[in-house]
Design an enzyme around this catalytic site. Structure first.
Site, PDB file in Angstrom:
ATOM      1  N   TYR A  53      -1.294  -3.620  12.950  1.00 37.94           N
ATOM      2  CA  TYR A  53      -1.747  -2.646  11.960  1.00 37.94           C
ATOM      3  C   TYR A  53      -2.855  -1.739  12.496  1.00 37.94           C
ATOM      4  O   TYR A  53      -3.038  -0.617  12.013  1.00 37.94           O
ATOM      5  CB  TYR A  53      -2.277  -3.363  10.713  1.00 37.94           C
ATOM      6  N   GLU A  97       8.744  -8.398   3.140  1.00 37.68           N
ATOM      7  CA  GLU A  97       7.305  -8.424   3.430  1.00 37.68           C
ATOM      8  C   GLU A  97       6.525  -8.678   2.134  1.00 37.68           C
ATOM      9  O   GLU A  97       5.449  -8.131   1.922  1.00 37.68           O
ATOM     10  CB  GLU A  97       6.843  -7.094   4.031  1.00 37.68           C
ATOM     11  N   ASP A 142       0.267   1.376  -1.804  1.00 41.58           N
ATOM     12  CA  ASP A 142       0.747   0.422  -0.785  1.00 41.58           C
ATOM     13  C   ASP A 142       0.274  -1.002  -1.054  1.00 41.58           C
ATOM     14  O   ASP A 142      -0.469  -1.586  -0.269  1.00 41.58           O
ATOM     15  CB  ASP A 142       0.314   0.873   0.616  1.00 41.58           C
ATOM     16  N   HIS A 199      12.511  -2.364   4.986  1.00 43.68           N
ATOM     17  CA  HIS A 199      11.515  -3.326   4.507  1.00 43.68           C
ATOM     18  C   HIS A 199      11.705  -3.417   3.005  1.00 43.68           C
ATOM     19  O   HIS A 199      11.500  -2.423   2.292  1.00 43.68           O
ATOM     20  CB  HIS A 199      10.095  -2.839   4.805  1.00 43.68           C
ATOM     21  N   HIS A 242       3.556   1.821  12.157  1.00 45.76           N
ATOM     22  CA  HIS A 242       3.038   2.767  11.183  1.00 45.76           C
ATOM     23  C   HIS A 242       2.582   4.018  11.936  1.00 45.76           C
ATOM     24  O   HIS A 242       1.782   3.903  12.883  1.00 45.76           O
ATOM     25  CB  HIS A 242       1.857   2.171  10.429  1.00 45.76           C
ATOM     26  N   GLU A 285       7.881   4.020  10.422  1.00 46.99           N
ATOM     27  CA  GLU A 285       7.970   3.443   9.082  1.00 46.99           C
ATOM     28  C   GLU A 285       7.568   4.469   8.027  1.00 46.99           C
ATOM     29  O   GLU A 285       6.585   5.204   8.205  1.00 46.99           O
ATOM     30  CB  GLU A 285       7.065   2.215   8.972  1.00 46.99           C
ATOM     31  N   HIS A 288       6.702   1.422  -0.032  1.00 43.21           N
ATOM     32  CA  HIS A 288       6.037   2.625   0.456  1.00 43.21           C
ATOM     33  C   HIS A 288       6.678   3.902  -0.080  1.00 43.21           C
ATOM     34  O   HIS A 288       5.969   4.809  -0.519  1.00 43.21           O
ATOM     35  CB  HIS A 288       6.056   2.658   1.985  1.00 43.21           C
ATOM     36  N   HIS A 312       7.128  -5.806  15.038  1.00 40.10           N
ATOM     37  CA  HIS A 312       6.210  -4.907  14.338  1.00 40.10           C
ATOM     38  C   HIS A 312       4.931  -4.757  15.152  1.00 40.10           C
ATOM     39  O   HIS A 312       4.311  -5.741  15.536  1.00 40.10           O
ATOM     40  CB  HIS A 312       5.889  -5.477  12.948  1.00 40.10           C
ATOM     41  N   HIS A 314       2.283  -4.487  -1.913  1.00 44.72           N
ATOM     42  CA  HIS A 314       3.589  -5.103  -2.059  1.00 44.72           C
ATOM     43  C   HIS A 314       3.577  -6.168  -3.147  1.00 44.72           C
ATOM     44  O   HIS A 314       2.583  -6.856  -3.354  1.00 44.72           O
ATOM     45  CB  HIS A 314       4.033  -5.745  -0.743  1.00 44.72           C
ATOM     46  N   ARG A 347      -4.103  -7.579  13.890  1.00 43.26           N
ATOM     47  CA  ARG A 347      -5.341  -6.792  13.975  1.00 43.26           C
ATOM     48  C   ARG A 347      -5.622  -6.341  15.406  1.00 43.26           C
ATOM     49  O   ARG A 347      -6.684  -5.801  15.697  1.00 43.26           O
ATOM     50  CB  ARG A 347      -6.523  -7.614  13.440  1.00 43.26           C
ATOM     51  N   ASP A 393      10.625   1.583   3.958  1.00 39.79           N
ATOM     52  CA  ASP A 393       9.938   0.535   3.197  1.00 39.79           C
ATOM     53  C   ASP A 393      10.045   0.889   1.714  1.00 39.79           C
ATOM     54  O   ASP A 393       9.568   1.943   1.289  1.00 39.79           O
ATOM     55  CB  ASP A 393       8.476   0.449   3.628  1.00 39.79           C
TER      56      ASP A 393
END
Length: 274
Positions: free
Chosen positions: A70, A256, A224, A211, A107, A142, A179, A67, A226, A37, A176
């Protein structure tokens, strides 16, 4: 050999992640560069990073994947949010040189009403500001599901970003599976066709990582969410085709899925059987 791992917590250090990956049957892993975050990253312990590099060499690891958080949105209409993206990526890419020749994924972001073209322009501006000539890391865009105003759910959008990047040799793509499926690319029934389209639009030489995730939602849902391997709308048969496909099987795969370590271990075992 299947190059596969999962997402691990960096809180215990680099070497600990490497050992954890081996313990669950993996030979690579993914980690957040900092709190997902956002926030300040921990100082890097060079001895710890060097120990991981030695472990990776001894155990024939594939490239590991860092990564970005987000909260990073390089195409926000808010200048402070874009500045956070710039500062975070600049810092992350300098820090990645402690683990040279690996991968950094992010992203592309959401244009929040500015339009896709403006989003692409802003993303490429940030990339042109943070990439540097002698960096060893490959930065990956991604593929996204197309939720809300996300940029990157179409291959053409990713290509347009790459075309605007001055040091485009430093750029690649992480595909991904959840995705792209949610984005409308039918990897379940037409994997070859999707890969042909990727090659035509972006070029398969840009595809550096996968991914690997099932989806809780059907093709083209733009949701989105998973799911565990084989328990979603993509299904186990499709994942057998994905991990054994001659174009994909040498790439690193990163789970993921909604799992703890024991669940990741079972999925790694399952996929290795193929």
């Amino acid at each position: 050999m299947l190059n596969i791992g999962c997402h691990l917590s960096v809180s215990k250090g680099f070497l600990a992640m490497g050992k954890q990956a081996i313990a669950i049957g993996g030979n690579t892993f993914q980690f957040f560069t900092r709190n997902p975050r956002g926030g300040k990253a921990k100082d890097i312990d060079k001895a710890d990073a060097d120990a991981l590099l030695e472990l990776m060499k001894e155990n024939n690891f594939a490239k590991i994947l860092a990564h970005a958080p987000y909260t990073l949105n390089p195409c926000s209409k808010d200048e402070k949010t874009r500045e956070f993206a710039f500062q975070t990526m600049e810092d992350d890419l300098r820090r990645m040189e402690y683990l040279p020749h690996n991968l950094y994924n992010f992203h592309p972001g959401s244009h929040v009403g500015q339009g896709v073209d403006k989003g692409i322009e802003l993303i490429s501006e940030v990339l042109n500001s943070v990439l540097f000539e002698d960096m060893t890391t490959t930065v990956l865009l991604e593929t996204m599901a197309g939720k809300g105003s996300e940029v990157g759910s179409r291959f053409e959008e990713l290509r347009a970003i790459i075309d605007r990047v001055e040091l485009s040799d430093k750029m690649g793509v992480c595909l991904d599976t959840c995705h792209v499926f949610d984005g409308g690319y039918d990897i379940k029934e037409n994997l070859d066709g999707v890969l042909e389209e990727f090659d035509r639009v972006i070029g398969l030489d840009r595809l550096k990582a996968i991914h690997i995730n099932d989806s809780k939602n059907p093709l083209g849902s733009h949701k989105d969410r998973h799911e565990k391997i084989g328990e979603g709308f993509i299904g186990l048969d499709a994942f057998e085709r994905i991990v054994t496909h001659p174009i994909l099987r040498s790439l690193p795969f990163y789970l993921e899925t909604p799992n703890e370590l024991d669940g990741y271990q079972k999925e790694i075992e399952l996929l290795k059987k193929f």
